[in-house]
Motif scaffolding. Structure first.
Motif, PDB file in Angstrom:
ATOM      1  N   VAL A   1      49.084  38.013  52.814  1.00  0.00           N
ATOM      2  CA  VAL A   1      49.878  39.173  52.393  1.00  0.00           C
ATOM      3  C   VAL A   1      50.668  39.726  53.570  1.00  0.00           C
ATOM      4  CG1 VAL A   1      47.875  40.694  52.727  1.00  0.00           C
ATOM      5  CG2 VAL A   1      49.713  41.437  51.226  1.00  0.00           C
ATOM      6  N   GLU A   2      51.834  40.174  53.296  1.00  0.00           N
ATOM      7  CA  GLU A   2      52.596  40.916  54.306  1.00  0.00           C
ATOM      8  C   GLU A   2      53.213  42.121  53.633  1.00  0.00           C
ATOM      9  OE1 GLU A   2      56.598  39.207  55.300  1.00  0.00           O
ATOM     10  OE2 GLU A   2      55.806  37.446  54.268  1.00  0.00           O
ATOM     11  N   ARG A   3      53.528  43.101  54.419  1.00  0.00           N
ATOM     12  CA  ARG A   3      54.240  44.268  53.895  1.00  0.00           C
ATOM     13  C   ARG A   3      55.721  44.037  54.125  1.00  0.00           C
ATOM     14  NH1 ARG A   3      50.248  45.030  51.743  1.00  0.00           N
ATOM     15  NH2 ARG A   3      48.653  46.616  51.986  1.00  0.00           N
ATOM     16  N   TRP A   4      56.496  44.031  53.093  1.00  0.00           N
ATOM     17  CA  TRP A   4      57.931  43.772  53.242  1.00  0.00           C
ATOM     18  C   TRP A   4      58.578  44.955  53.943  1.00  0.00           C
ATOM     19  CZ3 TRP A   4      62.930  45.175  51.658  1.00  0.00           C
ATOM     20  CH2 TRP A   4      63.898  44.154  51.813  1.00  0.00           C
ATOM     21  N   SER A   5      59.375  44.667  54.950  1.00  0.00           N
ATOM     22  CA  SER A   5      59.982  45.779  55.698  1.00  0.00           C
ATOM     23  C   SER A   5      61.472  45.543  55.929  1.00  0.00           C
ATOM     24  CB  SER A   5      59.268  45.957  57.030  1.00  0.00           C
ATOM     25  OG  SER A   5      59.321  44.744  57.755  1.00  0.00           O
TER      26      SER A   5
END
Ligand SMILES: Cc1cc2nc3c(=O)[nH]c(=O)nc-3n(C[C@H](O)[C@H](O)[C@H](O)COP(=O)(O)O)c2cc1C
Length: 211
Positions: free
Chosen positions: A203-207
């Motif tokens: 998972v990554e946090r979209w930025s």
């Protein structure tokens, strides 16, 4: 408390709860594990329970209300009749094999008291992409596994070689637009499963856009 055999289905248009906070459901999802078909025995679900399970399984997100799936139920003698087809086909495509291999095919569906084929049907050229229609059928398979677990049955979602074989497809009466999404084996575990390795969610946090 809901009866494990008889959940209450809503009627069309009925106002429904937007969420169902329930620790038992979370625990089921956290601890659910497939039971391999060779460790399955009876009892399996009754006809009434199967009917309920299929209604539950079919309450799956479905873009466009296409209902792009159907079910084929194997129980009782139908399992050995289907096994004869598997055996005959294997003798054809892999002749000269050891007799135990053919005997295994003959008994393949008798590993569990009930096997339910989930058939995915796509409507080609529809404005709902085929991919989404297929995903919905996959969701039906998982919904069936989870529902069966909540009803007290062990299950495994398999495809194996016969899901993709032309002769077996014909014996199942599949149209060109249909595919086996899964053979869901249902029964009672003869020994409890153990937890398998699980990947941590990637998972990554979209930025913002990359590059
Ligand atoms: C579409 C699909 C097809 C599968 N087919 C097979 C199969 O043919 N043979 C097999 O050993 N496992 C197959 N599996 C894997 C098992 O059903 C199951 O996912 C695995 O044993 C562990 O799952 P669990 O996390 O439910 O315990 C398949 C899974 C999926 C999603």
């Amino acid at each position: 408390m809901t009866d494990v055999r008889k959940p209450e289905f809503p009627s069309e248009g009925e106002t429904l709860a937007p969420a169902h906070p329930n620790g038992e459901t979370l625990s089921l999802l956290a601890r659910r594990r497939s039971t391999v078909a060779k460790c399955m025995t009876g009892p399996g679900p009754s006809d009434e329970q199967i009917a309920t399970l299929l209604r539950l399984a079919a309450r799956t997100p479905d873009h466009g209300k296409l209902f792009p799936w159907r079910f084929i139920v194997f129980e009782g003698e139908a399992r050995s009749r289907f096994g004869e087809i598997l055996e005959a086909r294997l003798r054809e495509i892999e002749p000269g094999g050891p007799e135990e291999r053919y005997a295994f095919e003959r008994a393949r569906f008798e590993r569990a008291p009930v096997v339910i084929a989930v058939i995915s049907e796509v409507t080609p050229g529809h404005k709902i992409p085929e991919w989404e229609q297929v995903l919905s059928a996959g969701a039906v398979c998982f919904n069936l596994l989870v529902s069966a677990s909540a009803m007290g049955f062990a299950g495994q979602w398999l495809t194996e070689w016969y899901a993709y074989d032309e002769t077996v497809r014909a014996a199942l009466g599949l149209k060109q637009t249909e595919r086996v999404a899964g053979f869901v084996y249902l029964g009672t575990a003869s020994e409890p499963p153990t937890e398998r390795p699980r990947a941590e969610p990637r998972v990554e946090r979209w930025s913002g856009p990359r590059g």
